[in-house]
Scaffold this motif. Structure first.
Motif, PDB file in Angstrom:
ATOM      1  N   PHE A   1       0.863  -1.185   0.000  1.00  0.00           N
ATOM      2  CA  PHE A   1       0.000   0.000   0.000  1.00  0.00           C
ATOM      3  C   PHE A   1       0.896   1.232   0.000  1.00  0.00           C
ATOM      4  O   PHE A   1       1.846   1.301   0.761  1.00  0.00           O
ATOM      5  CB  PHE A   1      -0.890   0.026   1.244  1.00  0.00           C
ATOM      6  CG  PHE A   1      -1.930  -1.054   1.284  1.00  0.00           C
ATOM      7  CD1 PHE A   1      -3.048  -0.991   0.460  1.00  0.00           C
ATOM      8  CD2 PHE A   1      -1.802  -2.138   2.149  1.00  0.00           C
ATOM      9  CE1 PHE A   1      -4.017  -1.994   0.496  1.00  0.00           C
ATOM     10  CE2 PHE A   1      -2.762  -3.138   2.185  1.00  0.00           C
ATOM     11  CZ  PHE A   1      -3.873  -3.067   1.361  1.00  0.00           C
TER      12      PHE A   1
ATOM     13  N   ALA B   1       2.002  -4.814   3.387  1.00  0.00           N
ATOM     14  CA  ALA B   1       1.020  -5.512   4.234  1.00  0.00           C
ATOM     15  C   ALA B   1       1.238  -7.019   4.138  1.00  0.00           C
ATOM     16  O   ALA B   1       1.027  -7.744   5.112  1.00  0.00           O
ATOM     17  CB  ALA B   1      -0.390  -5.142   3.813  1.00  0.00           C
TER      18      ALA B   1
ATOM     19  N   PRO C   1      -0.891 -11.467  15.166  1.00  0.00           N
ATOM     20  CA  PRO C   1      -1.409 -10.310  15.910  1.00  0.00           C
ATOM     21  C   PRO C   1      -2.042  -9.287  14.984  1.00  0.00           C
ATOM     22  O   PRO C   1      -1.864  -9.343  13.764  1.00  0.00           O
ATOM     23  CB  PRO C   1      -0.158  -9.735  16.582  1.00  0.00           C
ATOM     24  CG  PRO C   1       0.965 -10.124  15.679  1.00  0.00           C
ATOM     25  CD  PRO C   1       0.584 -11.471  15.110  1.00  0.00           C
ATOM     26  N   SER C   2      -2.745  -8.354  15.564  1.00  0.00           N
ATOM     27  CA  SER C   2      -3.368  -7.272  14.827  1.00  0.00           C
ATOM     28  C   SER C   2      -2.311  -6.572  13.968  1.00  0.00           C
ATOM     29  O   SER C   2      -1.197  -6.322  14.424  1.00  0.00           O
ATOM     30  CB  SER C   2      -3.988  -6.305  15.829  1.00  0.00           C
ATOM     31  OG  SER C   2      -4.516  -5.209  15.156  1.00  0.00           O
ATOM     32  N   GLY C   3      -2.655  -6.306  12.715  1.00  0.00           N
ATOM     33  CA  GLY C   3      -1.752  -5.571  11.826  1.00  0.00           C
ATOM     34  C   GLY C   3      -0.778  -6.448  11.051  1.00  0.00           C
ATOM     35  O   GLY C   3       0.013  -5.942  10.257  1.00  0.00           O
ATOM     36  N   CYS C   4      -0.846  -7.783  11.242  1.00  0.00           N
ATOM     37  CA  CYS C   4       0.142  -8.653  10.579  1.00  0.00           C
ATOM     38  C   CYS C   4      -0.231  -8.968   9.134  1.00  0.00           C
ATOM     39  O   CYS C   4       0.561  -9.570   8.408  1.00  0.00           O
ATOM     40  CB  CYS C   4       0.345  -9.948  11.371  1.00  0.00           C
ATOM     41  SG  CYS C   4      -1.025 -11.098  11.236  1.00  0.00           S
ATOM     42  N   GLY C   5      -1.447  -8.594   8.711  1.00  0.00           N
ATOM     43  CA  GLY C   5      -1.817  -8.792   7.314  1.00  0.00           C
ATOM     44  C   GLY C   5      -2.930  -9.804   7.066  1.00  0.00           C
ATOM     45  O   GLY C   5      -3.208 -10.153   5.919  1.00  0.00           O
ATOM     46  N   LYS C   6      -3.609 -10.238   8.132  1.00  0.00           N
ATOM     47  CA  LYS C   6      -4.624 -11.292   7.987  1.00  0.00           C
ATOM     48  C   LYS C   6      -5.783 -10.874   7.091  1.00  0.00           C
ATOM     49  O   LYS C   6      -6.193 -11.619   6.198  1.00  0.00           O
ATOM     50  CB  LYS C   6      -5.169 -11.698   9.376  1.00  0.00           C
ATOM     51  CG  LYS C   6      -4.111 -12.184  10.341  1.00  0.00           C
ATOM     52  CD  LYS C   6      -4.717 -12.625  11.669  1.00  0.00           C
ATOM     53  CE  LYS C   6      -5.430 -11.542  12.438  1.00  0.00           C
ATOM     54  NZ  LYS C   6      -4.526 -10.456  12.902  1.00  0.00           N
ATOM     55  N   THR C   7      -6.337  -9.694   7.347  1.00  0.00           N
ATOM     56  CA  THR C   7      -7.491  -9.250   6.556  1.00  0.00           C
ATOM     57  C   THR C   7      -7.068  -8.977   5.116  1.00  0.00           C
ATOM     58  O   THR C   7      -7.791  -9.310   4.166  1.00  0.00           O
ATOM     59  CB  THR C   7      -8.136  -8.017   7.207  1.00  0.00           C
ATOM     60  OG1 THR C   7      -8.679  -8.413   8.477  1.00  0.00           O
ATOM     61  CG2 THR C   7      -9.246  -7.433   6.356  1.00  0.00           C
ATOM     62  N   THR C   8      -5.881  -8.417   4.958  1.00  0.00           N
ATOM     63  CA  THR C   8      -5.363  -8.192   3.605  1.00  0.00           C
ATOM     64  C   THR C   8      -5.303  -9.515   2.838  1.00  0.00           C
ATOM     65  O   THR C   8      -5.723  -9.600   1.681  1.00  0.00           O
ATOM     66  CB  THR C   8      -3.956  -7.559   3.679  1.00  0.00           C
ATOM     67  OG1 THR C   8      -4.045  -6.334   4.412  1.00  0.00           O
ATOM     68  CG2 THR C   8      -3.399  -7.295   2.299  1.00  0.00           C
TER      69      THR C   8
HETATM   70  N1  LIG Z   1      -5.913   0.141   2.473  1.00  0.00           N
HETATM   71  C1  LIG Z   1      -4.781   0.220   3.189  1.00  0.00           C
HETATM   72  N2  LIG Z   1      -3.958   1.284   3.043  1.00  0.00           N
HETATM   73  C2  LIG Z   1      -2.806   1.365   3.741  1.00  0.00           C
HETATM   74  N3  LIG Z   1      -2.380   0.450   4.634  1.00  0.00           N
HETATM   75  C3  LIG Z   1      -3.171  -0.635   4.830  1.00  0.00           C
HETATM   76  C4  LIG Z   1      -4.403  -0.801   4.128  1.00  0.00           C
HETATM   77  N4  LIG Z   1      -4.968  -1.971   4.535  1.00  0.00           N
HETATM   78  C5  LIG Z   1      -4.121  -2.489   5.432  1.00  0.00           C
HETATM   79  N5  LIG Z   1      -3.046  -1.710   5.619  1.00  0.00           N
HETATM   80  C6  LIG Z   1      -1.907  -1.964   6.513  1.00  0.00           C
HETATM   81  O1  LIG Z   1      -1.446  -3.270   6.268  1.00  0.00           O
HETATM   82  C7  LIG Z   1      -1.116  -3.916   7.483  1.00  0.00           C
HETATM   83  C8  LIG Z   1      -1.949  -5.184   7.661  1.00  0.00           C
HETATM   84  O2  LIG Z   1      -3.308  -4.848   7.900  1.00  0.00           O
HETATM   85  P1  LIG Z   1      -4.457  -5.940   8.069  1.00  0.00           P
HETATM   86  O3  LIG Z   1      -4.406  -6.874   6.947  1.00  0.00           O
HETATM   87  O4  LIG Z   1      -5.727  -5.220   8.307  1.00  0.00           O
HETATM   88  O5  LIG Z   1      -3.979  -6.691   9.406  1.00  0.00           O
HETATM   89  P2  LIG Z   1      -4.798  -7.664  10.402  1.00  0.00           P
HETATM   90  O6  LIG Z   1      -6.072  -8.047   9.753  1.00  0.00           O
HETATM   91  O7  LIG Z   1      -3.870  -8.784  10.672  1.00  0.00           O
HETATM   92  O8  LIG Z   1      -5.026  -6.846  11.657  1.00  0.00           O
HETATM   93  C9  LIG Z   1      -1.314  -2.900   8.570  1.00  0.00           C
HETATM   94  O9  LIG Z   1      -0.086  -2.250   8.799  1.00  0.00           O
HETATM   95  C10 LIG Z   1      -2.315  -1.946   7.965  1.00  0.00           C
HETATM   96  O10 LIG Z   1      -2.201  -0.677   8.526  1.00  0.00           O
END
Ligand SMILES: Nc1ncnc2c1ncn2[C@@H]1O[C@H](COP(=O)(O)OP(=O)(O)O)[C@@H](O)[C@H]1O
Ligand SMILES: [Mg+2]
Length: 236
Positions: free
Chosen positions: A13, A22, A41-48
């Protein structure tokens, strides 16, 4: 052959603060009938990661294929068919339509996937998650656990072979959460490819395989320590 296949997948991103990796160089494979938990953990990229597999987002590097669809650069009619007929989502906050009853929410899943006799399919699946007697209730009239069971029923009503769940028990107490995980476990046993992402290490014990993410990279991939535990035996 793997139903879900990621090879060297990255998602960058560009933000005002610079480039965020991510996900970087992720390899992940899920077979038919396999339940894989992505843990981190939170922020590791799971949702991405889940968004890529669900084709809600596209990778910036690597190869990604699901059930015979090459998702690298998929668009138009192919993308529409993929969303309707291949993948189903379950979210942490349920995402039910507030103006549709439980049965209508489930029916929506059947209709989106173009299934015949949607009403009958919806009734059958709602009964399978133990909510036949809640069919005419609206989401606001249901507990969190009941709402998540409706969300799972909606995903199952599609009949799609790939089930994706993003922190599906995050809003639920553990007792209700274990019930939900039991439903996901049954889907893998029925032959679907099930991918669950969570920060809760206890949930990873029910997986056939656990893929640990840290800072967008896979740091381990293998069966849970101590072997697979049935969902019903989990405690947190
Ligand atoms: N659309 C986006 N723009 C910029 N950074 C993003 C975006 N989506 C996710 N990130 C970043 O990518 C990383 C992984 O996010 P995310 O996949 O939501 O983690 P998780 O689901 O594990 O908490 C985080 O640092 C988040 O801030
Ligand atoms: Mg997340």
């Amino acid at each position: 052959m793997a139903v879900i296949s990621l090879d060297g997948v990255g998602r960058q991103f560009e933000t005002s603060a610079g480039v965020v990796d991510a996900l970087a160089d992720v390899d992940l494979h899920v077979e038919e009938g396999e339940l894989v938990v992505v843990l981190g953990p939170s922020g590791c990229g799971k949702t991405t990661l889940l968004n890529l597999v669900g084709a809600l987002d596209a990778p910036t590097s690597g190869r990604l294929a699901v059930a015979g669809h090459d998702l690298t650069g998929i668009s138009g009619g192919d993308l529409y068919r993929y969303r309707r007929h291949t993948v189903s989502f379950v979210f942490q906050n349920f995402n039910l339509f507030p103006g549709l009853t439980a049965l209508e929410n489930v029916r929506f899943g059947a209709d989106v996937a173009g299934r015949r006799q949607g009403e009958a399919v919806a009734e059958e699946v709602l009964a399978k998650v133990g909510l036949a007697e809640r069919a005419t209730h609206f989401p606001a009239q249901l507990s969190g656990g009941e709402q998540q069971r409706v969300a799972i029923a909606r995903a199952l009503a599609t009949g799609n072979p790939v089930l994706l769940a993003d922190e599906p028990t995050g809003e639920l107490d553990f007792h209700t959460g274990v019930q939900i995980l039991g439903l996901l476990e049954a889907q893998a046993e029925a032959g679907r490819a099930v991918l669950v992402v969570t920060h809760n290490r206890e949930i990873s014990r029910m997986a056939d395989r656990v893929v640990e993410l840290s800072g967008g990279r896979v740091v381990s991939d293998g069966p849970p320590a101590g072997g697979r535990a049935p969902a019903g035996s989990l405690r947190w």
